[in-house]
Each structure stands twice: as structure tokens, then as C-alpha cells.
Design an enzyme around this catalytic site. Sequence first.
Site, PDB file in Angstrom:
ATOM      1  N   ARG A   1       0.867  -1.193   0.000  1.00 23.43           N
ATOM      2  CA  ARG A   1       0.000   0.000   0.000  1.00 23.43           C
ATOM      3  C   ARG A   1       0.892   1.228   0.000  1.00 23.43           C
ATOM      4  NH1 ARG A   1      -3.692   0.032   5.128  1.00 23.43           N
ATOM      5  NH2 ARG A   1      -4.883  -1.532   4.003  1.00 23.43           N
TER       6      ARG A   1
ATOM      7  N   ARG B   1      -1.188   6.902   9.424  1.00 26.74           N
ATOM      8  CA  ARG B   1      -1.378   6.300   8.095  1.00 26.74           C
ATOM      9  C   ARG B   1      -1.513   7.388   7.022  1.00 26.74           C
ATOM     10  NH1 ARG B   1      -3.468   1.018   8.466  1.00 26.74           N
ATOM     11  NH2 ARG B   1      -2.586   0.024  10.310  1.00 26.74           N
TER      12      ARG B   1
ATOM     13  N   LYS C   1      -2.898   1.840  15.036  1.00 26.69           N
ATOM     14  CA  LYS C   1      -2.925   2.727  13.875  1.00 26.69           C
ATOM     15  C   LYS C   1      -3.513   4.095  14.234  1.00 26.69           C
ATOM     16  CE  LYS C   1      -5.646  -0.182  11.625  1.00 26.69           C
ATOM     17  NZ  LYS C   1      -6.625  -0.813  10.719  1.00 26.69           N
TER      18      LYS C   1
ATOM     19  N   LYS D   1      -5.121   7.712  12.242  1.00 32.34           N
ATOM     20  CA  LYS D   1      -5.540   8.236  10.935  1.00 32.34           C
ATOM     21  C   LYS D   1      -5.909   9.711  11.009  1.00 32.34           C
ATOM     22  CE  LYS D   1      -7.087   3.762   9.300  1.00 32.34           C
ATOM     23  NZ  LYS D   1      -8.179   2.925   8.807  1.00 32.34           N
TER      24      LYS D   1
ATOM     25  N   CYS E   1     -15.264  -2.998   0.527  1.00 38.50           N
ATOM     26  CA  CYS E   1     -13.866  -3.248   0.892  1.00 38.50           C
ATOM     27  C   CYS E   1     -13.325  -4.428   0.082  1.00 38.50           C
ATOM     28  CB  CYS E   1     -13.757  -3.535   2.384  1.00 38.50           C
ATOM     29  SG  CYS E   1     -14.363  -5.176   2.808  1.00 38.50           S
TER      30      CYS E   1
ATOM     31  N   CYS F   1      -7.995 -10.748   1.945  1.00 37.78           N
ATOM     32  CA  CYS F   1      -8.032 -10.251   3.325  1.00 37.78           C
ATOM     33  C   CYS F   1      -8.193 -11.416   4.303  1.00 37.78           C
ATOM     34  CB  CYS F   1      -9.179  -9.254   3.506  1.00 37.78           C
ATOM     35  SG  CYS F   1      -9.228  -8.686   5.213  1.00 37.78           S
TER      36      CYS F   1
ATOM     37  N   CYS G   1     -16.296  -7.868   7.005  1.00 34.98           N
ATOM     38  CA  CYS G   1     -16.191  -8.137   8.445  1.00 34.98           C
ATOM     39  C   CYS G   1     -16.428  -6.810   9.182  1.00 34.98           C
ATOM     40  CB  CYS G   1     -14.817  -8.735   8.784  1.00 34.98           C
ATOM     41  SG  CYS G   1     -13.516  -7.522   9.038  1.00 34.98           S
TER      42      CYS G   1
ATOM     43  N   CYS H   1     -13.601  -1.304   6.930  1.00 31.45           N
ATOM     44  CA  CYS H   1     -12.697  -0.654   5.973  1.00 31.45           C
ATOM     45  C   CYS H   1     -13.435   0.137   4.893  1.00 31.45           C
ATOM     46  CB  CYS H   1     -11.790  -1.692   5.330  1.00 31.45           C
ATOM     47  SG  CYS H   1     -10.786  -2.570   6.531  1.00 31.45           S
TER      48      CYS H   1
HETATM   49 FE1  SRM Z   1      -8.771  -1.536   6.709  1.00 31.71          FE
HETATM   50  C1  SRM Z   1      -7.384  -4.116   8.365  1.00 31.71           C
HETATM   51  C2  SRM Z   1      -8.099  -3.054   3.832  1.00 31.71           C
HETATM   52  C3  SRM Z   1      -9.517   1.322   5.150  1.00 31.71           C
HETATM   53  C4  SRM Z   1     -10.355  -0.416   9.573  1.00 31.71           C
HETATM   54  N1  SRM Z   1      -7.833  -3.275   6.252  1.00 31.71           N
HETATM   55  C5  SRM Z   1      -7.297  -4.185   7.118  1.00 31.71           C
HETATM   56  C6  SRM Z   1      -6.499  -5.248   6.349  1.00 31.71           C
HETATM   57  C7  SRM Z   1      -5.095  -4.768   6.250  1.00 31.71           C
HETATM   58  C8  SRM Z   1      -6.582  -6.678   6.889  1.00 31.71           C
HETATM   59  C9  SRM Z   1      -5.481  -7.101   7.824  1.00 31.71           C
HETATM   60  O1  SRM Z   1      -5.290  -6.477   8.893  1.00 31.71           O
HETATM   61  O2  SRM Z   1      -4.820  -8.071   7.509  1.00 31.71           O
HETATM   62  C10 SRM Z   1      -7.217  -5.163   4.970  1.00 31.71           C
HETATM   63  C11 SRM Z   1      -6.395  -5.591   3.772  1.00 31.71           C
HETATM   64  C12 SRM Z   1      -7.276  -6.250   2.758  1.00 31.71           C
HETATM   65  C13 SRM Z   1      -6.573  -6.557   1.492  1.00 31.71           C
HETATM   66  O3  SRM Z   1      -6.482  -7.739   1.141  1.00 31.71           O
HETATM   67  O4  SRM Z   1      -6.145  -5.632   0.810  1.00 31.71           O
HETATM   68  C14 SRM Z   1      -7.736  -3.744   4.995  1.00 31.71           C
HETATM   69  N2  SRM Z   1      -8.676  -0.949   4.874  1.00 31.71           N
HETATM   70  C15 SRM Z   1      -8.477  -1.737   3.789  1.00 31.71           C
HETATM   71  C16 SRM Z   1      -8.738  -0.998   2.500  1.00 31.71           C
HETATM   72  C17 SRM Z   1      -7.818  -1.415   1.363  1.00 31.71           C
HETATM   73  C18 SRM Z   1     -10.215  -1.194   2.107  1.00 31.71           C
HETATM   74  C19 SRM Z   1     -10.576  -0.810   0.708  1.00 31.71           C
HETATM   75  O5  SRM Z   1     -11.157  -1.670   0.046  1.00 31.71           O
HETATM   76  O6  SRM Z   1     -10.328   0.310   0.275  1.00 31.71           O
HETATM   77  C20 SRM Z   1      -8.554   0.452   2.996  1.00 31.71           C
HETATM   78  C21 SRM Z   1      -7.126   0.904   2.911  1.00 31.71           C
HETATM   79  C22 SRM Z   1      -7.001   2.305   3.412  1.00 31.71           C
HETATM   80  C23 SRM Z   1      -5.639   2.896   3.215  1.00 31.71           C
HETATM   81  O7  SRM Z   1      -5.304   3.179   2.061  1.00 31.71           O
HETATM   82  O8  SRM Z   1      -4.936   3.119   4.198  1.00 31.71           O
HETATM   83  C24 SRM Z   1      -8.940   0.298   4.460  1.00 31.71           C
HETATM   84  N3  SRM Z   1      -9.684   0.191   7.298  1.00 31.71           N
HETATM   85  C25 SRM Z   1     -10.000   1.200   6.453  1.00 31.71           C
HETATM   86  C26 SRM Z   1     -10.934   2.091   7.063  1.00 31.71           C
HETATM   87  C27 SRM Z   1     -11.588   3.309   6.406  1.00 31.71           C
HETATM   88  C28 SRM Z   1     -10.799   4.567   6.596  1.00 31.71           C
HETATM   89  O9  SRM Z   1      -9.737   4.577   7.205  1.00 31.71           O
HETATM   90  O10 SRM Z   1     -11.273   5.589   6.114  1.00 31.71           O
HETATM   91  C29 SRM Z   1     -11.196   1.588   8.325  1.00 31.71           C
HETATM   92  C30 SRM Z   1     -12.214   2.143   9.342  1.00 31.71           C
HETATM   93  C31 SRM Z   1     -11.757   3.370  10.019  1.00 31.71           C
HETATM   94  C32 SRM Z   1     -10.907   3.020  11.204  1.00 31.71           C
HETATM   95  O11 SRM Z   1      -9.702   2.850  11.039  1.00 31.71           O
HETATM   96  O12 SRM Z   1     -11.471   2.866  12.288  1.00 31.71           O
HETATM   97  C33 SRM Z   1     -10.393   0.387   8.459  1.00 31.71           C
HETATM   98  N4  SRM Z   1      -8.813  -2.143   8.704  1.00 31.71           N
HETATM   99  C34 SRM Z   1      -9.579  -1.568   9.677  1.00 31.71           C
HETATM  100  C35 SRM Z   1      -9.461  -2.366  10.875  1.00 31.71           C
HETATM  101  C36 SRM Z   1     -10.147  -2.077  12.225  1.00 31.71           C
HETATM  102  C37 SRM Z   1      -9.325  -1.164  13.063  1.00 31.71           C
HETATM  103  C38 SRM Z   1      -9.890  -0.990  14.442  1.00 31.71           C
HETATM  104  O13 SRM Z   1      -9.743   0.073  15.010  1.00 31.71           O
HETATM  105  O14 SRM Z   1     -10.441  -1.936  14.996  1.00 31.71           O
HETATM  106  C39 SRM Z   1      -8.614  -3.443  10.563  1.00 31.71           C
HETATM  107  C40 SRM Z   1      -8.180  -4.588  11.486  1.00 31.71           C
HETATM  108  C41 SRM Z   1      -7.043  -4.215  12.366  1.00 31.71           C
HETATM  109  O15 SRM Z   1      -6.436  -3.164  12.257  1.00 31.71           O
HETATM  110  O16 SRM Z   1      -6.760  -5.036  13.227  1.00 31.71           O
HETATM  111  C42 SRM Z   1      -8.240  -3.277   9.194  1.00 31.71           C
HETATM  112 FE1  SF4 Z   2     -10.882  -7.170   5.351  1.00 26.85          FE
HETATM  113 FE2  SF4 Z   2     -12.785  -6.674   7.085  1.00 26.85          FE
HETATM  114 FE3  SF4 Z   2     -11.328  -4.683   6.118  1.00 26.85          FE
HETATM  115 FE4  SF4 Z   2     -13.048  -5.862   4.565  1.00 26.85          FE
HETATM  116  S1  SF4 Z   2     -13.561  -4.719   6.439  1.00 26.85           S
HETATM  117  S2  SF4 Z   2     -10.933  -5.395   4.040  1.00 26.85           S
HETATM  118  S3  SF4 Z   2     -12.988  -7.930   5.276  1.00 26.85           S
HETATM  119  S4  SF4 Z   2     -10.587  -6.298   7.397  1.00 26.85           S
END
Ligand code: SRM
Ligand code: SF4
Length: 563
Positions: free
Chosen positions: A78, A147, A211, A213, A437, A443, A482, A486
Site C-alpha cells: 500500500r 497512516r 494505527k 488516521k 472493501c 483479506c 467483516c 474498511c
Molecule cells: Fe482496513 C485491516 C483493507 C480502510 C479499519 N484493512 C485491514 C487489512 C489490512 C486486513 C489485515 O489487517 O490483515 C485489509 C487488507 C485487505 C486486502 O487484502 O487488501 C484492509 N482498509 C483496507 C482498504 C484497502 C479497504 C478498501 O477496500 O479500500 C482500505 C485501505 C485504506 C488505506 O489506504 O490506508 C482500508 N480500514 C480502512 C478504514 C476506512 C478509513 O480509514 O477511512 C477503516 C475504518 C476506520 C478506522 O480505522 O477505524 C479500516 N482495517 C480496519 C481495521 C479495524 C481497526 C480498528 O480500530 O479496529 C482493521 C483490522 C485491524 O487493524 O486489526 C483493518
Molecule cells: Fe478485510 Fe474486514 Fe477490512 Fe473488509 S472490512 S478489508 S474484510 S478487514
Amino acid sequence: MSDNTTKKPLSPVEKIKQNSDGLRGTLQEGLRNEITGAIAEDDQALVKFHGMYMQDDRDRRDERAEKKLERLYSFMIRLRVPGGFFTPEQWIATHHIAGEHTTGVIKITTRQTIQLHGILRSHIKPTLKAFSQVHLDSIAACGDVNRNVTCAAHPLQSPIHEQVHAYAARISELLLPKTRAFYEIWLDEEKLIDKKDEEDPLYQDRYLPRKFKVGIAIPPNNDVDVLTNDLALIAIIEKNKLKGFNIAIGGGLGTTHGNAETYARLASVIGFVPVTKGDEQLLKTVYEIVTIQRDYGNRSDRKLSRLKYTIDKYGIDWYREELNRRTGTTIEAPKEFAFTDRKDYYGWQQNHQGNWFYTPFIESGRILDDEKLPLKTALLEIAHTGKANFRFTGNQNLILADITPNDKPAIQQLLEKYGVIAHTEAASAIRKNAIACVALPTCPLALAEAQRYLPALIGRIDELLEKHALTKEEIIIRMTGCPNGCGRPYAAEIGFVGTGPGRYNLHLAGDHEGTRLNRIFKENLDETAILRELDLLFFLFQKERAAGERFGDFALRQRWYKA
Ligand code: SRM
Ligand code: SF4
């Protein structure tokens, strides 16, 4: 060792970070291990700080297991692209890197950057070196650090868009880790002789508890969903002059099914910081908001370690006072602002300088050539003209930007040639406002499909909207595989959150502007049940809505919400 704030043992990741020698771990040695395509377990935590995740193709797990082969490990990279801006040269490079080292798909994320999947371990270095040649890196795109900083995408938003946009890069730089590990491991740059040169007063050796943001919005559009960030900056503009930023803290969406201690939260506005006399106070404020989270965030339970939990534990007033103490100033009272929308402006738009911008519709941010649309080829050819910059949006789209009136016909001709305009115009209103997502197959946390399923489900939802004469409604629909959120489903008017294969919780009643979270309406629905529920809801919406009322606001008035 225990966490000072909870007196409970530190989470294992804390120890990995502290013992990592500036995020180096054994990454370099691991790259030479020919027995596996994976890296060591501790290094899997560290590699995130370098913008990468180790993954495997979940579709192929059974087949590999039957053949007694290890999982098909690969890496997702990324990029760090503050505010989501690419030159045409950077796009061309990305196109070729995607072709040579990855699945070929370029995925625009919900945080205005791109991800590439399926990179074998031996391809990581060539990939990162090729990005480095066009001044791109993946430092801190993941991990317990700040991030990618997001910023209102469309220059149409304001005549001073560029001035506000520049803060995304500045804040990203301000909050970058100081370690040179990325350059040493992936770009083969020389090792530091004196480790003092990478001493890091912000992250020290423990980095953040989790993390972090940062997002920047320019009202009235909230295309970056700014209140879902740990730290939200809301530009206050008066008479086309940037006065400063309202500061909001504690947004975050991740939850865990069955863990009542976890919840989604929107950021709370705590004050205003002027920039009319310089940026020092703003940057200090941003920096110290992070140091407070560093010092007080929960380091024993990673499920409860985001800033939102720190704030709710200690209280907003405490946080504000601690911030004032650390900055040596008193944050001012917040200024009035209002969001009216969160959308991308599809098609052609012209800004105050007369330049043109074209936003194509890109489903779930996936750029590839398929039987419907040779989008990747079209974008490459456009980049080759050198006549358009690329701006990514927080809704997983991109804007072909900064096109002069003279150059517009050439871009228009390419958009027509490849069918991009027809494709964009044919997409329905809800499709254009949808986010999904990544989820399966890469994922590891996905419980259900998202980007591979939502397009088909939307086709069926479109039929329901047609039945109820609602096709023009720009209802915001989002799906995640899930509860991590995201695709920001908790901030949607209709949110689907995966619970298991083919099953989703249905959330309703977020608003159009991104200032209200939704709530669970029904749990664990399959497609038949989803369509049945929506059919009834759309029927009621058509029959009982107030004039001009949005679907999310209508859902809020219903009895189930108040119960
Ligand atoms: Fe996310 C984890 C994809 C935006 C909350 N996110 C993941 C992981 C890395 C899975 C992992 O931990 O192994 C996913 C990778 C999937 C893959 O195969 O590519 C993943 N997140 C994404 C993306 C690519 C979704 C998308 O389809 O666009 C976004 C990448 C953003 C970026 O460029 O940095 C993405 N993730 C978000 C957002 C939205 C935002 O930031 O605007 C959120 C919700 C906002 C927030 O952070 O609270 C988000 N991602 C999470 C979480 C839950 C964090 C938490 O506080 O509990 C995880 C799980 C974790 O961190 O343990 C996670
Ligand atoms: Fe993976 Fe859950 Fe984030 Fe979708 S919402 S990319 S399933 S961690």
C-alpha cells in the site's frame, strides 16, 4: 512489562516493536530463506510499518493443502500518497509495476491511495525500487503509526484547495517515523553508522498503541468522511481565505462481533486552531494529539487501543486540557461549519481557473481491463499524453485532473474511444455512491465477500429501486466483509457488515453528510432476506417520506430506530 495505563500485560506486538531495532527485525535475513515464501511471524507485524501485509490466496487454500503445499503466500503493498495525488509519470510507473510484479489490478483504497496484491516475496524489492524511482514509497502506510493522510479530493471544492491540500503532505511528513529501516532493507541503501541519527522523539521505540488516521475536509463536501478519523481537520474558509481548522478527535469504525466493548465512533470537535499567522500552532497541535495517544492509549488490548477508547476513558475535557498543556496554548472555541454531501462529482467539471476535471466511475476502486471496459489501458493512454494528473478520492475513485481547456478535447476523445464516458453515465445513482472493501480472497479477516459481491447485489437493489420509482435517489450503500469497517459501512445510509459466508448485518440510518452513524436493523441476513427487507423499506420510503427527505433520515424516524 505492563501497560502503565491499564496495569495489564503489554500486548505481544508491543514487545515486537520494542525489540525490533527500528523496525528491522529479521526482515533482511528472512528474505534469503528459500524454504518458504513467507516471513517470520514477528516480522509480519513489522513489515506493516513498511506498508506491506503478508497474505495468502484464500481461494486456493484447500487445493494447496490437498497437495501438501504451504499456503500461496504473497504480499500486498500500500503506498503512502498524502491527499491522493499522482503525476502522469507516477501513474505510468504504477501501471507497469502492477503488470510485472502483482495480480495486475490497481486498487484505489478508501484512504485515497493504491494497493497492489499478489507480490511474491522476491518481487518486493524490485517493486519498491521501481516506485522509489518515481518518488513513491510505502513507509507507514500501515502499522502502529500515522497512516495515509486524506484530504478533500476535488479541486473544485474551493479556490484555495491547493493550500489546504498541501497540509496532507506536511502532516504526513511531520508524523513519519525516523527509522531508516525501509531504505536499508528494501532499497539497499547504506546502513546508518550512528543510530542517533534516527532517534525518534515522537514514536520512540514503542510507536503508537495502534494505527492512527488523519483526514482533512473542506466543507461543505465531506468526501473523505473526515469524522471517521482519529484526528479530523475541518478547513474553515471565510471569503476565500483559509482561517484555520476545526479539530475533531476520536473517530474510528472498527468493531468486533460479540465484543460489546468495541464500537464505532465519530470524532468529536474540540476546538479551532488558526493558521492566519503561520502553521506552527496547527502542526504542534497535531503532533501533541498524537503524543497524548502514544502515552495514554491502551497497550495491553489491541481491540481497545484506538484513540476513540482513550478519549472515552479519560474524557474530552481532560484530553483538551492535556493538549493545551502540551502545546502551551489554549485551543479556541470551534467555528461554525456544515457538511452537505460526501460524493464524488462524476463527469466533467471546471474549476475557477478554467481547468477541467473528469471523474470516471470505478467500481470498488478496481482498475483493470475486463470484458466490459478496458479501463487500465484507457488510463495508461491518458497518462501518456501527460495532459492530466491523477487524484484519488476517498470513495475509491480517481479524478483526471488539471486539464487545460486546450487539452480537454484530446482527453475527451480517449475517454470516448475506450467507452469510459458511456460506462460512467450508465452506472446507477446507488452504484456511483457505493463502496465495498477488498475482503476475499486476500483479506485474512474477511468473513464474507464484499468487492466481489456488492456489484451483483446492487444490480438487484437497482431493480427494487426501479419498482418503487426511486432510481434517482443517491442512497449511500457500503459493504464490508467483516466488522472492521474498511469501507466505512457504519457511516452509510445502508450498511452491510459480513458475519459469515453469504451473510450480513444490515445497518440503517446513517446520514448523507457523514455526521451520523447508522445502527443495526437486522442481523445475519442472506441475500433473499436482504432484498425482502429493502423491498419493504423502499415501499415505505416512497409512501411516507417527507418532501426531499433522504433515505437515511427516513430510516431514523422509524419505530425500530427509536426502540
Ligand atoms: Fe482496513 C485491516 C483493507 C480502510 C479499519 N484493512 C485491514 C487489512 C489490512 C486486513 C489485515 O489487517 O490483515 C485489509 C487488507 C485487505 C486486502 O487484502 O487488501 C484492509 N482498509 C483496507 C482498504 C484497502 C479497504 C478498501 O477496500 O479500500 C482500505 C485501505 C485504506 C488505506 O489506504 O490506508 C482500508 N480500514 C480502512 C478504514 C476506512 C478509513 O480509514 O477511512 C477503516 C475504518 C476506520 C478506522 O480505522 O477505524 C479500516 N482495517 C480496519 C481495521 C479495524 C481497526 C480498528 O480500530 O479496529 C482493521 C483490522 C485491524 O487493524 O486489526 C483493518
Ligand atoms: Fe478485510 Fe474486514 Fe477490512 Fe473488509 S472490512 S478489508 S474484510 S478487514
